[in-house]
Enzyme design. Sequence first.
Site, PDB file in Angstrom:
ATOM      1  N   GLY A  58       5.766  10.624   5.269  1.00 23.71           N
ATOM      2  CA  GLY A  58       5.475  11.189   6.584  1.00 23.71           C
ATOM      3  C   GLY A  58       5.736  12.678   6.600  1.00 23.71           C
ATOM      4  O   GLY A  58       6.391  13.208   5.708  1.00 23.71           O
ATOM      5  N   CYS A  85       8.708   8.312  -0.512  1.00 24.56           N
ATOM      6  CA  CYS A  85       8.802   9.717  -0.073  1.00 24.56           C
ATOM      7  C   CYS A  85       9.710   9.839   1.160  1.00 24.56           C
ATOM      8  O   CYS A  85      10.911   9.676   1.040  1.00 24.56           O
ATOM      9  CB  CYS A  85       7.397  10.281   0.152  1.00 24.56           C
ATOM     10  N   TYR A  86       9.152  10.068   2.355  1.00 24.75           N
ATOM     11  CA  TYR A  86      10.004  10.129   3.558  1.00 24.75           C
ATOM     12  C   TYR A  86      10.777   8.805   3.710  1.00 24.75           C
ATOM     13  O   TYR A  86      11.955   8.795   4.071  1.00 24.75           O
ATOM     14  CB  TYR A  86       9.120  10.383   4.780  1.00 24.75           C
ATOM     15  N   HIS A 174       4.630   9.203  -4.890  1.00 24.07           N
ATOM     16  CA  HIS A 174       3.686   8.303  -4.212  1.00 24.07           C
ATOM     17  C   HIS A 174       3.032   7.332  -5.200  1.00 24.07           C
ATOM     18  O   HIS A 174       2.061   7.702  -5.860  1.00 24.07           O
ATOM     19  CB  HIS A 174       2.601   9.131  -3.498  1.00 24.07           C
ATOM     20  N   GLU A 176       1.190   4.940  -4.483  1.00 22.90           N
ATOM     21  CA  GLU A 176      -0.084   4.452  -3.928  1.00 22.90           C
ATOM     22  C   GLU A 176      -1.266   5.339  -4.293  1.00 22.90           C
ATOM     23  O   GLU A 176      -2.418   4.931  -4.131  1.00 22.90           O
ATOM     24  CB  GLU A 176       0.023   4.303  -2.397  1.00 22.90           C
ATOM     25  N   ASP A 232     -21.805  -1.700   8.104  1.00 24.51           N
ATOM     26  CA  ASP A 232     -20.919  -2.462   8.984  1.00 24.51           C
ATOM     27  C   ASP A 232     -21.691  -3.424   9.886  1.00 24.51           C
ATOM     28  O   ASP A 232     -21.370  -4.614   9.961  1.00 24.51           O
ATOM     29  CB  ASP A 232     -20.065  -1.521   9.847  1.00 24.51           C
ATOM     30  N   LYS A 371     -13.249  -0.166   4.661  1.00 28.54           N
ATOM     31  CA  LYS A 371     -14.681  -0.014   4.342  1.00 28.54           C
ATOM     32  C   LYS A 371     -15.047  -0.645   2.988  1.00 28.54           C
ATOM     33  O   LYS A 371     -16.036  -1.361   2.876  1.00 28.54           O
ATOM     34  CB  LYS A 371     -15.031   1.479   4.313  1.00 28.54           C
TER      35      LYS A 371
END
Length: 515
Positions: A58, A85-86, A174, A176, A232, A371
Site C-alpha cells: 500500500g 511490503c506494507y 512483491h 505477485e 464480456d 478479464k
Amino acid sequence: MNQDNLDKIIIIDYGSQVTQLIARKIREIGIYSEIINFDKSKKIKENKFIKGIILSGGPLTITKSNSLNLPDNILKLKKPILGICYGHQILAKKFGGSVKISKTREFGFAQIKSDKRCPLTKNFFNNEKNSVWMSHQDIVTRIPSGFKKIASTQNSKFAIIANEKKKFYGVQFHPEVTHTKNGKIILKNFVLNICQTKRMWSLRKQKDLIINDIKKRVKNEKVICALSGGVDSSVVAFLLNKAIGKKLKCVFINTGLLRKNEEKEVIKNFKKKLKSNLIYLDASKLFFNKLKNVTDPELKRKVIGKLFIKLFENKAKKIKFLAQGTLYPDLIESRSVTGSPTSKIKSHHNVGGLPKNLKFTLVEPLQTLFKDEVRKLGKELLVPKAILQRHPFPGPGLAIRIPGKISKYKIKVLQEADYIFIDELKKSNLYHKIWQAYAALLPLKTVGVMGDSRTYEYTCMLRAVTSQDGMTADFYNFDKTFIQKVSNRIINSVNGINRVLYDVTSKPPSTIELE
Ligand code: XMP
C-alpha cells in the site's frame, strides 16, 4: 455467484496498485481468493472456508499514527498470515518490531540472500540467492520476538521474516509481480503448504456453478442482454444461453458506427451458436440523424448513449432481469484506502454497460472474474476465438474516432482504412501483442500528389497501444517496414485519404481514444 462453500484466501487491500495480481496468481494456483478492502476487513468473522490471510502492499507509511493497521478480528481468526511490503511492515510493527522511513528507496530489482530455511521459501532460492522486485521506502529495522530473519537484501536486512509457530510470514518484496523470479512459489508455499487450502477453483467448475446459479435466480422469468459482440457481453450471452435458452433475449443495436462487416459477423456468430432470441435493430439512420452537426466530444457521447438506452428500453418492456458483463475489478474498491473513489469506473464510458437506474434486476454472472478469466471461461463455453481475442471497442464506436462532424462518407472511408490496418496486424502476427489498435479519420485535409494529379484529401491517424487494463498505455513501436506497408496500402486503396500519421503519445498524457 455464491462462492461461500469454497476454500478461500482473503486478501486485505491496503491500496497497492498490484493487489489484483495477488488474487489472480492465487486463482491460477486453483484456489479462490477474495479482495476485501481494509474497512470491510474489520467485519470478517470466523468461517471454516477461510484458510489464510494476505495483507497487501500500500501507499501509506506505518510510521504515522493515521496508518492502517491489522484489525484484531483478523488475528482472532487464528489463520496463517502473509504480509507483503506494507503488509510485511504491519506484521512487524503489530507484534512489537520497528519500522522506519529509510533514507534510500528500494525500487526495482534486488538480490535477496537466504539466511535460514523456512516453509515459505521452499524451492524459492536458487543457490541461496534470487532476484526480487522491490518498491518501498520504509523498512523493518527490528523484528518482534518469536520472529526469525529468513532472508535479506542490501537495503532490507529483514526482507523475509517468519514466526513459524503462529504461521505468520512477511516479505518486503512483491512475489505477485512477474519480475520476482519464483514469486509464485512463495504464494504456492503459503496457500498450499502453510494454509493447507484445497484447490477447489477452476473455470470449468465455475462455469457449472455460474450456470446453476443463474437458473436458480431467474427461474421462469425472461432476461435481456445488450450484445455488442465484444468479449464480456458475448460470454454473458453464451452463459445465459446455456442456463435459460430461449428465455434470453439478446439485443444487438447497429448504430451505424461499427467497424467494417461487424454487424454481419456478430449476427453470423450469434445466430448460429445461440438458441436464444437475437433481436437485431438497424438504427444507423436514427444515429446519423441525431449526430448531424454534433461536434463536441461529450455531446456526441451523450447523444449516442441516450438514443442507445431509449432503443434498448423499447425492446425490454415487461422483462424483469438485465444481464450485464460487470467484472470483478469493477467491484473492487481498491483505491479507497487513499481516500479516492474507485477510479476504474468511467462514467462517460457506459454505453455498452447500461446505467444502473434502469428498472431491472441485474444478473452479473462475471462479477467474480478477471478479464483473462472471462476469456478462459469463454473458451470453455466454445465462444468463437475471434470474439475472445478481439481488441476492446468503445460503445460510441467510430464516432469518437472521427473528431468533429461525422458523415456516412467519413464512416465508410474510416472503416476501409481501419480494416486494412487490422488485417496487416493479423498477417504480421502483431495483433495479439497489442492491447488495442485502430485507425481514426482526422478532420484535416491536406494536399498530396498521386500519379500526376493534385489531391486534397483527409488524414488518417493510426493508433496502437500496449496496456494491462486500458488505464495507462504505451504506444507500440512498429518497425519502419510494417508501418510503411500499412500506409502504402491505405493510400493506394482507400479513396478519400492521402496522408497517414502514427500517434506516438502514451496515456497519460493522451487517452487511447481521441474523444
Ligand atoms: P480512453 O480513451 O479513456 O479509453 O483512454 C480507455 C479504454 O476504454 C475504451 N472506451 C470505451 N469503452 N464505452 C466502452 O465500452 C465507451 O464509451 C468507451 N470509451 C473508451 C477505449 O476503447 C479503451 O479501451
